[in-house]
Design a protein around this motif. Structure first.
Motif, PDB file in Angstrom:
ATOM      1  N   THR A   1      -1.785  -1.360  -3.762  1.00 29.55           N
ATOM      2  CA  THR A   1      -2.848  -0.360  -3.727  1.00 29.55           C
ATOM      3  C   THR A   1      -2.231   1.029  -3.612  1.00 29.55           C
ATOM      4  O   THR A   1      -1.347   1.252  -2.779  1.00 29.55           O
ATOM      5  CB  THR A   1      -3.785  -0.605  -2.528  1.00 29.55           C
ATOM      6  OG1 THR A   1      -4.373  -1.893  -2.650  1.00 29.55           O
ATOM      7  CG2 THR A   1      -4.875   0.453  -2.467  1.00 29.55           C
TER       8      THR A   1
ATOM      9  N   SER B   1      -8.416  -5.475   4.568  1.00 30.46           N
ATOM     10  CA  SER B   1      -7.844  -6.425   3.609  1.00 30.46           C
ATOM     11  C   SER B   1      -6.320  -6.373   3.623  1.00 30.46           C
ATOM     12  O   SER B   1      -5.645  -7.402   3.489  1.00 30.46           O
ATOM     13  CB  SER B   1      -8.376  -6.146   2.202  1.00 30.46           C
ATOM     14  OG  SER B   1      -7.919  -4.894   1.722  1.00 30.46           O
ATOM     15  N   LEU B   2      -5.764  -5.176   3.808  1.00 36.23           N
ATOM     16  CA  LEU B   2      -4.311  -5.035   3.844  1.00 36.23           C
ATOM     17  C   LEU B   2      -3.730  -5.578   5.149  1.00 36.23           C
ATOM     18  O   LEU B   2      -2.623  -6.128   5.153  1.00 36.23           O
ATOM     19  CB  LEU B   2      -3.926  -3.565   3.675  1.00 36.23           C
ATOM     20  CG  LEU B   2      -4.179  -2.975   2.288  1.00 36.23           C
ATOM     21  CD1 LEU B   2      -4.084  -1.449   2.335  1.00 36.23           C
ATOM     22  CD2 LEU B   2      -3.185  -3.529   1.269  1.00 36.23           C
TER      23      LEU B   2
ATOM     24  N   TYR C   1       0.857  -1.184   0.000  1.00 32.61           N
ATOM     25  CA  TYR C   1       0.000   0.000   0.000  1.00 32.61           C
ATOM     26  C   TYR C   1       0.893   1.233   0.000  1.00 32.61           C
ATOM     27  O   TYR C   1       1.855   1.324   0.775  1.00 32.61           O
ATOM     28  CB  TYR C   1      -0.901   0.031   1.238  1.00 32.61           C
ATOM     29  CG  TYR C   1      -1.742   1.300   1.328  1.00 32.61           C
ATOM     30  CD1 TYR C   1      -2.972   1.392   0.691  1.00 32.61           C
ATOM     31  CD2 TYR C   1      -1.284   2.413   2.038  1.00 32.61           C
ATOM     32  CE1 TYR C   1      -3.735   2.561   0.755  1.00 32.61           C
ATOM     33  CE2 TYR C   1      -2.034   3.582   2.112  1.00 32.61           C
ATOM     34  CZ  TYR C   1      -3.261   3.650   1.478  1.00 32.61           C
ATOM     35  OH  TYR C   1      -4.006   4.802   1.535  1.00 32.61           O
TER      36      TYR C   1
ATOM     37  N   THR D   1     -10.481  -1.275   2.984  1.00 25.33           N
ATOM     38  CA  THR D   1      -9.145  -1.445   2.407  1.00 25.33           C
ATOM     39  C   THR D   1      -8.144  -1.777   3.511  1.00 25.33           C
ATOM     40  O   THR D   1      -7.289  -2.663   3.335  1.00 25.33           O
ATOM     41  CB  THR D   1      -8.710  -0.161   1.678  1.00 25.33           C
ATOM     42  OG1 THR D   1      -9.642   0.119   0.629  1.00 25.33           O
ATOM     43  CG2 THR D   1      -7.320  -0.307   1.087  1.00 25.33           C
ATOM     44  N   LYS D   2      -8.252  -1.108   4.644  1.00 19.66           N
ATOM     45  CA  LYS D   2      -7.327  -1.381   5.753  1.00 19.66           C
ATOM     46  C   LYS D   2      -7.464  -2.819   6.246  1.00 19.66           C
ATOM     47  O   LYS D   2      -6.453  -3.478   6.524  1.00 19.66           O
ATOM     48  CB  LYS D   2      -7.580  -0.396   6.902  1.00 19.66           C
ATOM     49  CG  LYS D   2      -7.139   1.018   6.591  1.00 19.66           C
ATOM     50  CD  LYS D   2      -7.340   1.937   7.795  1.00 19.66           C
ATOM     51  CE  LYS D   2      -6.899   3.353   7.447  1.00 19.66           C
ATOM     52  NZ  LYS D   2      -7.025   4.282   8.591  1.00 19.66           N
TER      53      LYS D   2
ATOM     54  N   GLN E   1      -2.878  -2.448  -9.355  1.00 13.34           N
ATOM     55  CA  GLN E   1      -3.489  -3.243  -8.296  1.00 13.34           C
ATOM     56  C   GLN E   1      -3.860  -4.631  -8.826  1.00 13.34           C
ATOM     57  O   GLN E   1      -3.677  -5.633  -8.125  1.00 13.34           O
ATOM     58  CB  GLN E   1      -4.729  -2.536  -7.753  1.00 13.34           C
ATOM     59  CG  GLN E   1      -5.405  -3.298  -6.623  1.00 13.34           C
ATOM     60  CD  GLN E   1      -6.172  -2.398  -5.694  1.00 13.34           C
ATOM     61  OE1 GLN E   1      -6.312  -1.211  -5.935  1.00 13.34           O
ATOM     62  NE2 GLN E   1      -6.672  -2.953  -4.602  1.00 13.34           N
TER      63      GLN E   1
ATOM     64  N   LYS F   1      -3.118   5.305  -3.309  1.00 14.04           N
ATOM     65  CA  LYS F   1      -4.043   6.417  -3.118  1.00 14.04           C
ATOM     66  C   LYS F   1      -3.277   7.719  -3.333  1.00 14.04           C
ATOM     67  O   LYS F   1      -2.049   7.774  -3.197  1.00 14.04           O
ATOM     68  CB  LYS F   1      -4.648   6.402  -1.707  1.00 14.04           C
ATOM     69  CG  LYS F   1      -5.428   5.139  -1.369  1.00 14.04           C
ATOM     70  CD  LYS F   1      -6.662   4.957  -2.246  1.00 14.04           C
ATOM     71  CE  LYS F   1      -7.432   3.696  -1.858  1.00 14.04           C
ATOM     72  NZ  LYS F   1      -8.564   3.431  -2.768  1.00 14.04           N
TER      73      LYS F   1
ATOM     74  N   CYS G   1      -7.091   5.832   3.720  1.00  8.18           N
ATOM     75  CA  CYS G   1      -7.970   4.971   2.915  1.00  8.18           C
ATOM     76  C   CYS G   1      -9.114   4.488   3.786  1.00  8.18           C
ATOM     77  O   CYS G   1      -9.109   4.668   5.006  1.00  8.18           O
ATOM     78  CB  CYS G   1      -7.200   3.795   2.312  1.00  8.18           C
ATOM     79  SG  CYS G   1      -6.466   2.675   3.535  1.00  8.18           S
TER      80      CYS G   1
ATOM     81  N   ASP H   1     -12.532   7.809  -4.136  1.00  8.10           N
ATOM     82  CA  ASP H   1     -11.845   6.579  -3.740  1.00  8.10           C
ATOM     83  C   ASP H   1     -10.336   6.713  -3.879  1.00  8.10           C
ATOM     84  O   ASP H   1      -9.584   6.149  -3.075  1.00  8.10           O
ATOM     85  CB  ASP H   1     -12.346   5.407  -4.599  1.00  8.10           C
ATOM     86  CG  ASP H   1     -11.655   4.110  -4.222  1.00  8.10           C
ATOM     87  OD1 ASP H   1     -11.808   3.672  -3.064  1.00  8.10           O
ATOM     88  OD2 ASP H   1     -10.925   3.559  -5.072  1.00  8.10           O
TER      89      ASP H   1
END
Length: 330
Positions: free
Chosen positions: A130, A323-324, A91, A320-321, A124, A132, A316, A159
């Motif tokens: 990922t 999953s990471l 990320y 997302t957090k 991605q 941002k 984010c 997003d």
């Protein structure tokens, strides 16, 4: 010499300038395509060449002059994310400026942003990384130019564009001069960060906190010279985006041993680790981790803890957090 830290350790990088992550070879290739002569910004070994931080800013902007279209930025994002993925980054957040993407014009910025987002989505899907974006106004361009940049950020929040910040020469203008831009971004729901305490001393960190009210500080390391400020950072949960290799290369500190990152951690300040402008400072995140491990005796557990803190501080969404986090803790 054996490696102390597994290079494949999953990493989170929060302080990365998109244009500053362009390799010399990438910039030379663009210059050749466009018939631009920027040979003066390169050293004999092919790397970027500059004398000090202020000359670095000039060389940085010369390199950026080769990026002239949305397609150029699409290619840049893919190249940069390939390098980040090789470092084990899962990320990343990158500073992007409409100043360099359409000259602050909202319509042009949307076109550049579309290309950047398209490349981020491709990366991605193919690299598992990922990305941002944090829209950044340039301090030495002045507070008036920061206003349209903040409006670009506010109009394109979503997003991908999740944050707003300020970078550039800390010795020009006062943070209070940029309060309008930060208020605009805050009202739009963007998360906030601000470069301070790299060159402007501990007072620049205090001024940024008082007038811009960010939740993260880019660099911030000179806060160590004011222990009451260090305690404030720890108590208020302000996260520092620390780039040790950048600070040493530019001469903010003479060596990693002299760098305050370990002392900041000891005083319970939340820190993250990044490369800033990696090819300009001839570093990688893997090299940073290895040097910090050798210098301060940090272990893999230390780096996992730092990355967990970085993920918590990331701009984010919570899904997302989550999953990471699974990938960070495997």
């Amino acid at each position: 010499m054996s490696e102390l830290i597994d290079p494949a350790l999953p990493k989170v990088e929060l302080h990365l300038h998109l244009e500053g992550a362009a390799s010399p070879a990438f910039i030379r290739g663009l210059a050749k395509e466009k018939g631009l002569d920027i040979s003066g910004i390169f050293a004999e070994d092919g790397g970027y060449d500059y004398r000090d931080f202020w000359h670095f800013l000039e060389v940085y902007e010369a390199a950026t002059s080769t990026l002239q279209s949305p397609e150029d930025f699409r290619r840049l994002v893919l190249a940069v994310l390939e390098d980040r993925a090789e470092d084990g980054v899962i990320y990343a957040e990158t500073f992007v400026s409409p100043d360099f993407c359409g000259g602050g014009d909202l319509g042009a910025w949307r076109e550049y942003l579309h290309a950047i987002e398209e490349a981020a989505e491709q990366a991605q899907n193919t690299m598992g990384i990922t990305l941002k974006g944090v829209v950044t106004c340039i301090r030495h361009f002045g507070p008036e130019k920061a206003r349209p940049i903040a409006l670009c950020a506010a109009e394109t929040k979503g997003d991908f564009i999740t944050g707003f910040g300020i970078a550039g020469d800390e010795k020009m203008h006062h943070p209070k001069d940029f309060a309008w831009a930060f208020d605009c971004a805050r009202e739009a729901g963007l998360r906030l960060t601000a470069h301070a305490g790299e060159w402007g001393g501990a007072q620049s960190v205090r001024d940024a906190l008082d007038h811009l009210r960010p939740e993260r500080i880019g660099h911030g390391v000179q806060a160590i010279d004011d222990l009451a400020l260090v305690d404030r950072l720890a108590e208020d949960g302000i996260v520092l985006e620390v780039c040790p290799g950048s600070n040493v290369f530019l001469g903010v500190y003479p060596s990693f041993r002299d760098h305050p990152v370990d002392r900041l951690r000891e005083r319970e300040v939340k820190i993250t680790l990044s490369t800033d402008d990696p090819p300009f400072f001839r570093t990688t995140l893997v090299q940073e981790y290895e040097t910090l491990a050798r210098t301060f005796g940090w272990t893999e557990a230390d780096f996992r803890s730092i990355n967990a803190d970085a993920l918590k501080a990331a701009f984010c969404d919570e899904a997302t957090k989550r999953s990471l986090l699974d990938r960070l803790t495997r």
